[in-house]
Design an enzyme around this catalytic site. Structure first.
Site, PDB file in Angstrom:
ATOM      1  N   SER A  56       4.808  -0.829  -0.991  1.00 43.26           N
ATOM      2  CA  SER A  56       4.256   0.522  -0.828  1.00 43.26           C
ATOM      3  C   SER A  56       5.361   1.573  -0.812  1.00 43.26           C
ATOM      4  O   SER A  56       5.112   2.742  -0.497  1.00 43.26           O
ATOM      5  CB  SER A  56       3.403   0.597   0.447  1.00 43.26           C
ATOM      6  OG  SER A  56       4.179   0.300   1.595  1.00 43.26           O
ATOM      7  N   GLY A  57       6.569   1.182  -1.123  1.00 38.86           N
ATOM      8  CA  GLY A  57       7.642   2.174  -1.266  1.00 38.86           C
ATOM      9  C   GLY A  57       8.270   2.621   0.036  1.00 38.86           C
ATOM     10  O   GLY A  57       8.829   3.726   0.103  1.00 38.86           O
ATOM     11  N   LYS A  58       8.212   1.789   1.070  1.00 38.34           N
ATOM     12  CA  LYS A  58       8.724   2.200   2.382  1.00 38.34           C
ATOM     13  C   LYS A  58      10.228   2.452   2.350  1.00 38.34           C
ATOM     14  O   LYS A  58      10.697   3.495   2.826  1.00 38.34           O
ATOM     15  CB  LYS A  58       8.407   1.127   3.428  1.00 38.34           C
ATOM     16  CG  LYS A  58       6.911   0.920   3.628  1.00 38.34           C
ATOM     17  CD  LYS A  58       6.627  -0.096   4.716  1.00 38.34           C
ATOM     18  CE  LYS A  58       7.105  -1.484   4.396  1.00 38.34           C
ATOM     19  NZ  LYS A  58       6.429  -2.097   3.232  1.00 38.34           N
ATOM     20  N   ASP A  80      15.256  -0.141   8.788  1.00 34.37           N
ATOM     21  CA  ASP A  80      14.329  -0.668   7.784  1.00 34.37           C
ATOM     22  C   ASP A  80      13.831  -2.042   8.236  1.00 34.37           C
ATOM     23  O   ASP A  80      14.485  -2.717   9.030  1.00 34.37           O
ATOM     24  CB  ASP A  80      15.075  -0.765   6.438  1.00 34.37           C
ATOM     25  CG  ASP A  80      14.137  -0.972   5.270  1.00 34.37           C
ATOM     26  OD1 ASP A  80      12.928  -0.715   5.411  1.00 34.37           O
ATOM     27  OD2 ASP A  80      14.626  -1.376   4.192  1.00 34.37           O
ATOM     28  N   GLU A  81      12.675  -2.439   7.726  1.00 36.76           N
ATOM     29  CA  GLU A  81      12.097  -3.761   8.071  1.00 36.76           C
ATOM     30  C   GLU A  81      11.993  -3.918   9.591  1.00 36.76           C
ATOM     31  O   GLU A  81      12.216  -5.011  10.130  1.00 36.76           O
ATOM     32  CB  GLU A  81      12.968  -4.885   7.504  1.00 36.76           C
ATOM     33  CG  GLU A  81      13.235  -4.781   6.021  1.00 36.76           C
ATOM     34  CD  GLU A  81      12.184  -5.479   5.171  1.00 36.76           C
ATOM     35  OE1 GLU A  81      11.122  -5.851   5.728  1.00 36.76           O
ATOM     36  OE2 GLU A  81      12.404  -5.614   3.971  1.00 36.76           O
ATOM     37  N   CYS A  86      -3.748  -2.377  -5.432  1.00 33.94           N
ATOM     38  CA  CYS A  86      -4.248  -3.752  -5.405  1.00 33.94           C
ATOM     39  C   CYS A  86      -3.996  -4.447  -6.744  1.00 33.94           C
ATOM     40  O   CYS A  86      -4.338  -3.913  -7.803  1.00 33.94           O
ATOM     41  CB  CYS A  86      -5.744  -3.760  -5.079  1.00 33.94           C
ATOM     42  SG  CYS A  86      -6.476  -5.419  -5.091  1.00 33.94           S
ATOM     43  N   CYS A 145      -6.291  -4.676  -1.727  1.00 28.01           N
ATOM     44  CA  CYS A 145      -7.265  -3.873  -0.989  1.00 28.01           C
ATOM     45  C   CYS A 145      -7.991  -4.782   0.010  1.00 28.01           C
ATOM     46  O   CYS A 145      -7.805  -6.001  -0.005  1.00 28.01           O
ATOM     47  CB  CYS A 145      -8.255  -3.212  -1.948  1.00 28.01           C
ATOM     48  SG  CYS A 145      -9.397  -4.389  -2.704  1.00 28.01           S
ATOM     49  N   HIS A 153     -10.078  -7.622  -1.571  1.00 27.45           N
ATOM     50  CA  HIS A 153      -9.346  -8.713  -2.219  1.00 27.45           C
ATOM     51  C   HIS A 153      -8.276  -9.342  -1.340  1.00 27.45           C
ATOM     52  O   HIS A 153      -7.455 -10.126  -1.819  1.00 27.45           O
ATOM     53  CB  HIS A 153      -8.752  -8.214  -3.541  1.00 27.45           C
ATOM     54  CG  HIS A 153      -9.788  -7.884  -4.553  1.00 27.45           C
ATOM     55  ND1 HIS A 153      -9.976  -6.625  -5.076  1.00 27.45           N
ATOM     56  CD2 HIS A 153     -10.747  -8.676  -5.124  1.00 27.45           C
ATOM     57  CE1 HIS A 153     -10.989  -6.647  -5.935  1.00 27.45           C
ATOM     58  NE2 HIS A 153     -11.475  -7.877  -5.974  1.00 27.45           N
TER      59      HIS A 153
HETATM   60 ZN   LIG Z   1      -8.758  -4.908  -4.828  1.00 24.25          ZN
END
Ligand SMILES: [Zn+2]
Length: 195
Positions: free
Chosen positions: A23-25, A90-91, A147, A185, A188
């Site tokens: 997610s680009g953290k 980070d992390e 997703c 998502c 899923h």
């Molecule tokens: Zn999905």
């Protein structure tokens, strides 16, 4: 111009980012720090990451300009941070529970703290001290990915073992190379055995 580029250093302020894998953290952390590089050393920053044997949780993509200090215990952050304005972690989900107190101490020291971490583990449950860290953050932003199954916003991390969804009772942190991770998502996100 995004507001991150105008904030620079804010003493005593705790900023946080969280979200699933991919997610680009880390990218957001770097983007936040980036302008300081061009201010002729007016502000200083130092970065920390947990030292973990199981690296497969980590996004390996970024070519970082921060020289990361790899630490085993959160308390190791305090001493080297004394001489810096901005403390980047980070992390953070991998650090022991003492990280909450450490961040509050940094705040008392007048440091601007920025952290990023996975808010949820592969089971979709709160990861380590993240609930408290998100609460003590003065500013917090939840990021998401896309997703891999349907392209909708993904807020969950899917763990796969040999291409199959990892069961609920498997270890939170897996041995290197054993697992793969994808952003999913809610629909899923599969955790066999989860009630
Ligand atoms: Zn999905």
């Amino acid at each position: 111009m995004e507001k991150e580029y105008n904030r620079f250093i804010r003493p005593g302020i705790i900023e946080g980012f969280a979200g699933p894998m991919m997610s680009g953290k880390t990218g957001r952390l770097l983007k936040r720090v980036d302008p300081l590089r061009w201010m002729h050393g007016k502000f200083s920053y130092i970065g920390f990451r947990p030292k973990i044997d199981n690296r497969d949780f980590r996004c390996r993509s970024s070519e970082d300009f921060i020289k990361w200090n790899y630490i085993s215990n959160p308390e190791e952050i305090i001493y080297p941070s004394r001489d810096y304005d901005l403390i980047v972690i980070d992390e953070i989900q991998f650090l022991a529970a003492g990280i909450v107190e450490v961040i509050l101490d940094l705040q008392k020291m007048g440091k601007n703290v920025i952290f990023a971490g996975l808010d949820l583990d592969f089971k979709g449950e709160p990861f380590g001290s993240m609930p408290e860290l998100i609460t003590i953050a003065n500013e917090f932003e939840k990021l998401h990915s896309i997703c891999t199954e349907c392209g909708n916003p993904a807020y969950y991390t899917q763990r796969l073992i040999n291409g199959k969804p990892a069961p609920y009772n498997s270890d939170i942190i897996s041995i290197e190379g054993e697992s793969e991770y994808e952003a999913r998502c809610f629909k899923h996100h599969e955790v066999p055995g989860k009630v």
